[in-house]
Design a protein around this motif. Structure first.
Motif, PDB file in Angstrom:
ATOM      1  N   TRP A   1      27.478  47.263  53.118  1.00 16.42           N
ATOM      2  CA  TRP A   1      27.061  48.638  52.867  1.00 16.42           C
ATOM      3  C   TRP A   1      25.607  48.687  52.415  1.00 16.42           C
ATOM      4  O   TRP A   1      25.034  47.677  52.007  1.00 16.42           O
ATOM      5  N   CYS A   2      25.025  49.887  52.502  1.00 13.27           N
ATOM      6  CA  CYS A   2      23.687  50.143  51.967  1.00 13.27           C
ATOM      7  C   CYS A   2      23.875  50.652  50.549  1.00 13.27           C
ATOM      8  O   CYS A   2      24.694  51.539  50.308  1.00 13.27           O
ATOM      9  N   THR A   3      23.115  50.064  49.590  1.00 13.79           N
ATOM     10  CA  THR A   3      23.344  50.392  48.179  1.00 13.79           C
ATOM     11  C   THR A   3      22.517  51.577  47.695  1.00 13.79           C
ATOM     12  O   THR A   3      22.647  51.971  46.540  1.00 13.79           O
ATOM     13  N   LEU A   4      21.647  52.137  48.511  1.00 15.14           N
ATOM     14  CA  LEU A   4      20.844  53.263  48.042  1.00 15.14           C
ATOM     15  C   LEU A   4      21.751  54.466  47.780  1.00 15.14           C
ATOM     16  O   LEU A   4      22.745  54.652  48.493  1.00 15.14           O
ATOM     17  N   PRO A   5      21.413  55.260  46.766  1.00 12.79           N
ATOM     18  CA  PRO A   5      22.322  56.333  46.344  1.00 12.79           C
ATOM     19  C   PRO A   5      22.719  57.260  47.493  1.00 12.79           C
ATOM     20  O   PRO A   5      21.851  57.794  48.186  1.00 12.79           O
TER      21      PRO A   5
ATOM     22  N   ALA B   1      28.300  56.571  51.132  1.00  8.35           N
ATOM     23  CA  ALA B   1      29.178  57.732  51.320  1.00  8.35           C
ATOM     24  C   ALA B   1      28.821  58.489  52.600  1.00  8.35           C
ATOM     25  O   ALA B   1      29.682  59.099  53.227  1.00  8.35           O
ATOM     26  N   ALA B   2      27.544  58.418  52.986  1.00  7.94           N
ATOM     27  CA  ALA B   2      27.110  59.123  54.196  1.00  7.94           C
ATOM     28  C   ALA B   2      27.488  58.367  55.470  1.00  7.94           C
ATOM     29  O   ALA B   2      27.301  58.889  56.568  1.00  7.94           O
ATOM     30  N   GLY B   3      27.972  57.118  55.309  1.00  3.97           N
ATOM     31  CA  GLY B   3      28.459  56.398  56.488  1.00  3.97           C
ATOM     32  C   GLY B   3      27.855  55.026  56.687  1.00  3.97           C
ATOM     33  O   GLY B   3      28.195  54.339  57.652  1.00  3.97           O
ATOM     34  N   MET B   4      26.953  54.606  55.780  1.00  2.52           N
ATOM     35  CA  MET B   4      26.293  53.313  55.978  1.00  2.52           C
ATOM     36  C   MET B   4      27.161  52.181  55.435  1.00  2.52           C
ATOM     37  O   MET B   4      26.888  51.611  54.368  1.00  2.52           O
ATOM     38  N   LYS B   5      28.196  51.862  56.174  1.00  3.61           N
ATOM     39  CA  LYS B   5      29.106  50.777  55.808  1.00  3.61           C
ATOM     40  C   LYS B   5      29.691  50.197  57.078  1.00  3.61           C
ATOM     41  O   LYS B   5      29.704  50.851  58.125  1.00  3.61           O
TER      42      LYS B   5
ATOM     43  N   GLY C   1      15.580  53.690  60.999  1.00  2.74           N
ATOM     44  CA  GLY C   1      15.643  55.032  60.440  1.00  2.74           C
ATOM     45  C   GLY C   1      14.320  55.455  59.835  1.00  2.74           C
ATOM     46  O   GLY C   1      13.296  54.784  59.992  1.00  2.74           O
ATOM     47  N   GLU C   2      14.360  56.557  59.106  1.00  6.53           N
ATOM     48  CA  GLU C   2      13.147  57.084  58.462  1.00  6.53           C
ATOM     49  C   GLU C   2      13.118  56.768  56.979  1.00  6.53           C
ATOM     50  O   GLU C   2      12.042  56.674  56.387  1.00  6.53           O
ATOM     51  N   ASP C   3      14.285  56.634  56.361  1.00  2.50           N
ATOM     52  CA  ASP C   3      14.368  56.273  54.942  1.00  2.50           C
ATOM     53  C   ASP C   3      14.433  54.756  54.805  1.00  2.50           C
ATOM     54  O   ASP C   3      14.712  54.054  55.763  1.00  2.50           O
TER      55      ASP C   3
END
Ligand SMILES: [Cu+2]
Length: 119
Positions: free
Chosen positions: A99-103, A107-111, A56-58
């Motif tokens: 999951w991704c722990t970044l804020p 919730a955006a789907g990274m799980k 990804g980019e982030d």
């Protein structure tokens, strides 16, 4: 047959230099906005060698916890765009949530879910 005799036979029959433990499981997790894709849905219990590829980019990271809430939360540190992060986790049997722990990222789907089974 006695246990001692069985142990002696087992020692005689074992190939020289055989590893005491089976080779660790390996798994690749590909991160993107906004998904985590696992190279496999099931791994054998024990040491798991993980790689987190961030296409990804982030920046992204990875955490894992048993869905029943027992045991520690495993982590693989923040990994920049285009980079490959690595970690070794010792996992026991069960179902895990990754999951991704970044804020906002979870919730955006990274799980994802992972099943750890008996060797
Ligand atoms: Cu993320």
């Amino acid at each position: 047959m006695t246990g001692a005799l069985l142990a002696t036979l087992a020692a005689l029959l074992a190939p020289a230099g055989a590893p005491a433990e089976a080779a660790p499981a390996r798994m690749l997790v590909t991160a993107d906005e906004w998904s985590l894709v696992l190279s496999r849905q099931t791994v054998a219990a024990g040491v798991v060698e993980l790689q987190l590829y961030n296409r990804g980019e982030d920046a992204h990271d990875l955490a894992a916890r048993r869905r029943d809430g027992t045991g520690p939360t495993r982590r693989l540190g923040e990994t920049g765009s285009g980079a490959l992060g690595e970690a070794r986790w010792r996992l026991r049997r069960g179902r895990y949530r990754l999951w991704c722990t970044l804020p906002g990222h979870k919730a955006a789907g990274m799980k994802a879910t992972l099943k750890v089974v008996r060797r």
